[in-house]
Design an enzyme around this catalytic site. Structure first.
Site, PDB file in Angstrom:
ATOM      1  N   PHE A  20       0.859  -1.184   0.000  1.00  0.00           N
ATOM      2  CA  PHE A  20       0.000   0.000   0.000  1.00  0.00           C
ATOM      3  C   PHE A  20       0.892   1.230   0.000  1.00  0.00           C
ATOM      4  CE2 PHE A  20      -4.419   1.254   0.706  1.00  0.00           C
ATOM      5  CZ  PHE A  20      -5.080   0.092   0.381  1.00  0.00           C
ATOM      6  N   GLN A  55      -7.441  15.170   3.164  1.00  0.00           N
ATOM      7  CA  GLN A  55      -6.761  14.354   2.150  1.00  0.00           C
ATOM      8  C   GLN A  55      -7.571  14.197   0.870  1.00  0.00           C
ATOM      9  OE1 GLN A  55      -6.100   9.836   2.681  1.00  0.00           O
ATOM     10  NE2 GLN A  55      -4.069  10.750   2.749  1.00  0.00           N
ATOM     11  N   HIS A  97      -7.695  11.773  -2.172  1.00  0.00           N
ATOM     12  CA  HIS A  97      -7.194  10.467  -2.618  1.00  0.00           C
ATOM     13  C   HIS A  97      -6.963  10.565  -4.119  1.00  0.00           C
ATOM     14  CE1 HIS A  97      -6.989   6.218  -3.490  1.00  0.00           C
ATOM     15  NE2 HIS A  97      -7.071   5.922  -2.211  1.00  0.00           N
ATOM     16  N   LEU A 122     -14.418   5.727  -4.854  1.00  0.00           N
ATOM     17  CA  LEU A 122     -13.017   5.383  -4.650  1.00  0.00           C
ATOM     18  C   LEU A 122     -12.593   4.123  -5.404  1.00  0.00           C
ATOM     19  CD1 LEU A 122     -10.753   6.561  -2.785  1.00  0.00           C
ATOM     20  CD2 LEU A 122     -11.044   4.467  -1.488  1.00  0.00           C
ATOM     21  N   GLU A 179      -6.295   2.086  -3.288  1.00  0.00           N
ATOM     22  CA  GLU A 179      -4.856   2.057  -3.525  1.00  0.00           C
ATOM     23  C   GLU A 179      -4.367   0.619  -3.665  1.00  0.00           C
ATOM     24  OE1 GLU A 179      -3.097   5.295  -1.148  1.00  0.00           O
ATOM     25  OE2 GLU A 179      -1.866   3.676  -0.359  1.00  0.00           O
ATOM     26  N   ARG A 194      -0.295   9.583  -0.563  1.00  0.00           N
ATOM     27  CA  ARG A 194      -1.435  10.086  -1.354  1.00  0.00           C
ATOM     28  C   ARG A 194      -1.311  11.545  -1.738  1.00  0.00           C
ATOM     29  NH1 ARG A 194      -6.187   6.927   1.970  1.00  0.00           N
ATOM     30  NH2 ARG A 194      -5.690   4.911   1.045  1.00  0.00           N
ATOM     31  N   HIS A 223     -11.306  12.869   0.385  1.00  0.00           N
ATOM     32  CA  HIS A 223     -11.395  11.531   0.968  1.00  0.00           C
ATOM     33  C   HIS A 223     -11.401  11.490   2.489  1.00  0.00           C
ATOM     34  CE1 HIS A 223     -10.966   7.227   1.047  1.00  0.00           C
ATOM     35  NE2 HIS A 223      -9.798   7.277   1.665  1.00  0.00           N
ATOM     36  N   ARG A 242      -2.538  11.200   5.827  1.00  0.00           N
ATOM     37  CA  ARG A 242      -2.679   9.842   6.343  1.00  0.00           C
ATOM     38  C   ARG A 242      -2.197   8.814   5.329  1.00  0.00           C
ATOM     39  NH1 ARG A 242      -6.423   5.826   5.670  1.00  0.00           N
ATOM     40  NH2 ARG A 242      -8.113   7.069   4.770  1.00  0.00           N
TER      41      ARG A 242
HETATM   42  C1  FAD Z   1     -14.685   4.539  -0.051  1.00  0.00           C
HETATM   43  C2  FAD Z   1     -13.755   4.528   1.115  1.00  0.00           C
HETATM   44  C3  FAD Z   1     -12.775   3.553   1.204  1.00  0.00           C
HETATM   45  C4  FAD Z   1     -11.897   3.542   2.295  1.00  0.00           C
HETATM   46  N1  FAD Z   1     -10.937   2.549   2.373  1.00  0.00           N
HETATM   47  C5  FAD Z   1     -10.132   2.501   3.468  1.00  0.00           C
HETATM   48  C6  FAD Z   1      -9.195   1.437   3.635  1.00  0.00           C
HETATM   49  O1  FAD Z   1      -9.096   0.522   2.827  1.00  0.00           O
HETATM   50  N2  FAD Z   1      -8.400   1.454   4.717  1.00  0.00           N
HETATM   51  C7  FAD Z   1      -8.478   2.431   5.662  1.00  0.00           C
HETATM   52  O2  FAD Z   1      -7.731   2.386   6.635  1.00  0.00           O
HETATM   53  N3  FAD Z   1      -9.372   3.446   5.540  1.00  0.00           N
HETATM   54  C8  FAD Z   1     -10.208   3.488   4.471  1.00  0.00           C
HETATM   55  N4  FAD Z   1     -11.117   4.507   4.362  1.00  0.00           N
HETATM   56  C9  FAD Z   1     -11.289   5.453   5.470  1.00  0.00           C
HETATM   57  C10 FAD Z   1     -12.097   4.811   6.592  1.00  0.00           C
HETATM   58  O3  FAD Z   1     -12.993   3.881   6.053  1.00  0.00           O
HETATM   59  C11 FAD Z   1     -12.883   5.839   7.396  1.00  0.00           C
HETATM   60  O4  FAD Z   1     -12.037   6.875   7.786  1.00  0.00           O
HETATM   61  C12 FAD Z   1     -13.453   5.157   8.630  1.00  0.00           C
HETATM   62  O5  FAD Z   1     -14.197   4.025   8.268  1.00  0.00           O
HETATM   63  C13 FAD Z   1     -14.304   6.083   9.482  1.00  0.00           C
HETATM   64  O6  FAD Z   1     -14.846   5.307  10.516  1.00  0.00           O
HETATM   65  P1  FAD Z   1     -15.587   5.962  11.749  1.00  0.00           P
HETATM   66  O7  FAD Z   1     -15.897   4.853  12.695  1.00  0.00           O
HETATM   67  O8  FAD Z   1     -14.802   7.097  12.245  1.00  0.00           O
HETATM   68  O9  FAD Z   1     -16.927   6.558  11.122  1.00  0.00           O
HETATM   69  P2  FAD Z   1     -17.963   5.996  10.026  1.00  0.00           P
HETATM   70  O10 FAD Z   1     -17.721   4.579   9.666  1.00  0.00           O
HETATM   71  O11 FAD Z   1     -18.015   6.994   8.952  1.00  0.00           O
HETATM   72  O12 FAD Z   1     -19.311   5.994  10.839  1.00  0.00           O
HETATM   73  C14 FAD Z   1     -19.907   7.193  11.290  1.00  0.00           C
HETATM   74  C15 FAD Z   1     -21.050   6.824  12.195  1.00  0.00           C
HETATM   75  O13 FAD Z   1     -21.540   7.983  12.818  1.00  0.00           O
HETATM   76  C16 FAD Z   1     -22.928   8.032  12.730  1.00  0.00           C
HETATM   77  N5  FAD Z   1     -23.320   9.437  12.757  1.00  0.00           N
HETATM   78  C17 FAD Z   1     -22.810  10.479  12.045  1.00  0.00           C
HETATM   79  N6  FAD Z   1     -23.442  11.607  12.367  1.00  0.00           N
HETATM   80  C18 FAD Z   1     -24.354  11.300  13.311  1.00  0.00           C
HETATM   81  C19 FAD Z   1     -25.317  12.039  14.036  1.00  0.00           C
HETATM   82  N7  FAD Z   1     -25.481  13.340  13.858  1.00  0.00           N
HETATM   83  N8  FAD Z   1     -26.108  11.379  14.910  1.00  0.00           N
HETATM   84  C20 FAD Z   1     -25.980  10.036  15.103  1.00  0.00           C
HETATM   85  N9  FAD Z   1     -25.078   9.293  14.435  1.00  0.00           N
HETATM   86  C21 FAD Z   1     -24.274   9.923  13.561  1.00  0.00           C
HETATM   87  C22 FAD Z   1     -23.287   7.301  11.459  1.00  0.00           C
HETATM   88  O14 FAD Z   1     -24.595   6.777  11.541  1.00  0.00           O
HETATM   89  C23 FAD Z   1     -22.227   6.195  11.466  1.00  0.00           C
HETATM   90  O15 FAD Z   1     -22.680   5.098  12.214  1.00  0.00           O
HETATM   91  C24 FAD Z   1     -12.005   4.530   3.283  1.00  0.00           C
HETATM   92  C25 FAD Z   1     -12.992   5.505   3.201  1.00  0.00           C
HETATM   93  C26 FAD Z   1     -13.853   5.515   2.115  1.00  0.00           C
HETATM   94  C27 FAD Z   1     -14.867   6.614   2.032  1.00  0.00           C
END
Ligand code: FAD
Length: 594
Positions: free
Chosen positions: A119, A239, A241, A251, A254, A285, A366, A408
C-alpha cells in the site's frame, strides 16, 4: 410541539462505524452503553473501506512496528505526534489478531496466515522498497470489520438506537451530561443523559464536489462539538485520494496499485517515475494527488480531459513487472479475486472491464486528518495546553489524536478506529463507575429545538441543495489539492455569504415531522458550512506547504515556524487560533523523498 423523551445510560456513544462499535464493545463490558446512530449501524462508511488494515505482522517478509511507525510519521510530513503513532503501530498487531479471533474472514496465504499486500507509503525502512503490510478481506475489508464488530456488539447486548440523529451536546461547564437526538421516524426529540459521551461520527468529505465519502458524511459530531466550544485541531489538512472515478468520486482503492496497477497520462507516460523515482505509484497520497493535478494542468490528461488512467490490465502491469526485473505476474483471476468490488464498480458505473481497459480517475476528497483533539485514551482536549473535558471522548475519523498529521497513509484509518476505539472503550469502562452523573440543565434541548423550528418553518428563497452546491464548488476551486491566499479569501467570502443565506433566507419543502430527511439534511448543511469555514480559515492561516495542505504561494515546508498543530475555536462569531507543539520522539523531521 415535538415530544421530549429522556433516556439514561452510563455512556452514550454517537456513531456505529468501526470506532463507535469497537468502543461500545469494550465499554459495555463494565458499563451500560447506548450507541446512537443516524444510520443503521452496518450502513456506516466503515463498510465502504476497501483496501486493507495495516499491521506489521511480517507474514510474508520481514517487518516490524517501528518501520510502520516511521512510515506513518514520514507520511504525515512529520506533523503526527510520535507517542500516539507508537501506540497506533504497536497495538495494530494485537488489534488485527483480535479481529481475526472475533471471526473476521481475512484473505489468507496458502500457509494459512493472514494475507498482506502493498500500500502507498508502507516500506521496508532499510531497502526503501514497498513492504506487504496491509491485511485485507478482498477489497471489502471495512465491510468485514463492520459486520464482525456489529455481531460482537449484538452478542454482548449493547443497546442500539438506530436512526436517531444526534443534534446537540449537553455541556455543563468543563464536563458533559449527554446528547440530544431526533428520532428520524417520528421527529421527536430525545435526551440521552449519561456520565460519558463519545463522538465517533466520521468525516466531512461532503464539503467538496467530488468525494469518495457517503452522503451521510456531513461532519455532524465535529460541528456539534465546535459549537459547544471544543477546539478543532489541524483542520487545514484534508486528504485528496488520487484515484476516484472520474466525475463520480467513487473510490478506487490504492490496493489496485498495491497489486501492481500503474498511473499513465495522456502521452502514455508512467508519470510517477518523475515525481517519486523510488516508490513511484506507491508514494503517499498527497504526493500522487499533486502529481495528477499538475499533469492535468499541463494538459497531460487523457485526450486533453480532466483525468488520467489507472491501469491494472495484465498486459500493461506484467510489462512493467518485467521491466523492473520482478518475477511476479498478475492474471485475470487475481483481479477477480483480490479486487472484485473494484471490478464490479468500474463495470457497473463506467462500462469498463479493468482486466481489459484502464480506468479514468481523478483526485477525490477523501479523509479528514484534523478534527476533535484527543489524547491517546480518546479523551477530548479543551485547549492546546492539553486540559481535558471531563467525560467527553472522540475516536475514528472525527478525532485528531494526531496519528495522521498532515497526511494519512492508506490503511491507517482502519487501524486508528480499532486501536483508539478500543482504548476509548477501555477508558470508559474503567472510569464510568467512579464518575458523577451531572444533573441535566433546565431546558437542555431548548436551543436546538428552536433551531429546528426555524429551519422547518422558514420561508426564504434558497433550497439547501443550492447552498450546498455553492459551498462544494468554492471548496473544490479554492481549498482543494492546491490553495493560495487569494483563493482562500475568495472561499471565506463566499462561505460567509452562504452562512448568512443559510441563517436568514432558506426554505425546505417538507414541513412535516415524520421521516423528515429534508429537514435533517438542512441541519446537516449547517454542519458542513461550519466545518468548511474552519477549514478555509485554518488553511489560510498556515503559510507553508505540508502533506495535504499545498500552497502555491508558500510551496515549501517551514519547520521553523509551522511544525505545530493548529487549534481553532470560535468566540462571539470570531475565529481564534492557538498552537500545540508536535511530540517528536525518535524521528527528527527530514525532507520526504519517495
Ligand atoms: C470509499 C472509502 C474507502 C476507504 N478505504 C479505506 C481502507 O481501505 N483502509 C483504511 O484504513 N481506511 C479506508 N477509508 C477510510 C475509513 O474507512 C474511514 O475513515 C473510517 O471508516 C471512518 O470510521 P468511523 O468509525 O470514524 O466513522 P464511520 O464509519 O463513517 O461511521 C460514522 C457513524 O456515525 C454516525 N453518525 C454520524 N453523524 C451522526 C449524528 N449526527 N447522529 C448520530 N449518528 C451519527 C453514522 O450513523 C455512522 O454510524 C475509506 C474511506 C472511504 C470513504
Amino acid at each position: 410541539m415535538s415530544q421530549i423523551h429522556t433516556h439514561q445510560h452510563d455512556a452514550i456513544i454517537v456513531g456505529a462505524g468501526g470506532a463507535g462499535l469497537m468502543a461500545a464493545l469494550y465499554a459495555s463490558k463494565k458499563s451500560n452503553v447506548a450507541v446512537v446512530s443516524k444510520l443503521y449501524p452496518t450502513r456506516s462508511h466503515t463498510g465502504a473501506a476497501q483496501g486493507g488494515i495495516s499491521a506489521a505482522l511480517g507474514n510474508v517478509e520481514e517487518d516490524n512496528w517501528e518501520w510502520h511507525a516511521f512510515d506513518t510519521v514520514k507520511g504525515s510530513d512529520y506533523l503526527a505526534d510520535q507517542d500516539a503513532v507508537d501506540v497506533l503501530c504497536k497495538e495494530a498487531i494485537d488489534a488485527v489478531i483480535e479481529l481475526e479471533h472475533m471471526g473476521l474472514p481475512f484473505d489468507r496465504f496458502p500457509n494459512g496466515k493472514i494475507s498482506q499486500r502493498r500500500f502507498g507509503g508502507h516500506t521496508n525502512n532499510e531497502t526503501k522498497k514497498p513492504v506487504q503490510r496491509a491485511c485485507h478481506a478482498a477489497d471489502r475489508t471495512g465491510h468485514m470489520i463492520l459486520q464482525t464488530l456489529y455481531q460482537q456488539c449484538i452478542k454482548n447486548k449493547v443497546n442500539f438506537f438506530d436512526e436517531y440523529h444526534v443534534v446537540d451536546l449537553i455541556r455543563v461547564g468543563n464536563a458533559v451530561a449527554g446528547v440530544i437526538a431526533v428520532d428520524v421516524a417520528t421527529g421527536d426529540f430525545h435526551i440521552f443523559h449519561g456520565k460519558a459521551v463519545m463522538f465517533a461520527t466520521g468525516g466531512w468529505g461532503r464539503c467538496w464536489e467530488v468525494t469518495s465519502n457517503a452522503h451521510s458524511l456531513t461532519g455532524d459530531g465535529a460541528a456539534i462539538c465546535f459549537r459547544r466550544g471544543v477546539p478543532m485541531e489541524d483542520m487545514e489538512f484534508f486528504q485528496f485520494h488520487p484515484t476516484g472515478i472520474f466525475k463520480l468520486g467513487i473510490l478506487i482503492t490504492e490496493g489496485v496499485r498495491g497489486e501492481g496497477g500503474i498511473l499513465l497520462n495522456g502521452k502514455g507516460e508512467r508519470f510517477m517515475e518523475k515525481y517519486a523515482p523510488t516508490i513511484k505509484d506507491l508514494a503517499s497520497r498527497d504526493v500522487v494527488s499533486r502529481a495528477i493535478f499538475l499533469e492535468l494542468r499541463d494538459g497531460n490528461g487523457i485526450n486533453g480531459q480532466n483525468y488520467v488512467h489507472l491501469d491494472v490490465t495484465p498486459k500493461t502491469v506484467n510489462k512493467y513487472f518485467e521491466l523492473a526485473g520482478e518475477s511476479r505476474r498478475i492474471t485475470r483471476e487475481d483481479i477477480e479475486q483480490k479486487l472484485p468490488d473494484i471490478a464490479d464498480f468500474t463495470r457497473t458505473y463506467l462500462g469498463i472491464d479493468p482486466v481489459e481497459e484502464p480506468m479514468p480517475i481523478q483526485p477525490t476528497a477523501h479523509y479528514a486528518m484534523g478534527g476533535i483533539p484527543t489524547d491517546v485514551d480518546a479523551r477530548v482536549l479543551a485547549d492546546a495546553q492539553g486540559n481535558i473535558i471531563t467525560g467527553l471522548y472522540a475516536a475514528g475519523e472525527v478525532a485528531c489524536v494526531s496519528v495522521h498529521g498532515a497526511n494519512r497513509l492508506g490503511t491507517n484509518s482502519l487501524v486508528d478506529l480499532v486501536v483508539f476505539g478500543r482504548r476509548a472503550g477501555m477508558h470508559i469502562a474503567e472510569n464510568v463507575p467512579h464518575m458523577e452523573l451531572l444533573p441535566l440543565p433546565k431546558d437542555a434541548a431548548a436551543s436546538v429545538i428552536t433551531e429546528f423550528e426555524r429551519l422547518r418553518t422558514s420561508k426564504g428563497k434558497h433550497k439547501p441543495y443550492q447552498l450546498r452546491q455553492r459551498m462544494q464548488k468554492t471548496m473544490t476551486d479554492n481549498v482543494g489539492v492546491f490553495r493560495t491566499e487569494e483563493s482562500m479569501n475568495a472561499a471565506l467570502a463566499e462561505l460567509k455569504q452562504l452562512r448568512e443565506e443559510y441563517m436568514g433566507n432558506i426554505t425546505i419543502d417538507d414541513k412535516g415531522r415524520i421521516f423528515n430527511t429534508d429537514l435533517l439534511e438542512a441541519w446537516e448543511l449547517g454542519c458542513l458550512l461550519e466545518l468548511a469555514e474552519v477549514t478555509a480559515y485554518a488553511a489560510r492561516n498556515r503559510q507553508e506547504s505540508r502533506g495535504g495542505h499545498a500552497r502555491e504561494d508558500y510551496p515549501n515546508r517551514d519547520d521553523e515556524n509551522w511544525l505545530k498543530h493548529s487549534f481553532c475555536q470560535k468566540d462571539d462569531d470570531q475565529f481564534r487560533l492557538d498552537y500545540k507543539p508536535v511530540t517528536i520522539l525518535r524521528y527528527q523531521p527530514k525532507e520526504r523523498v519517495y
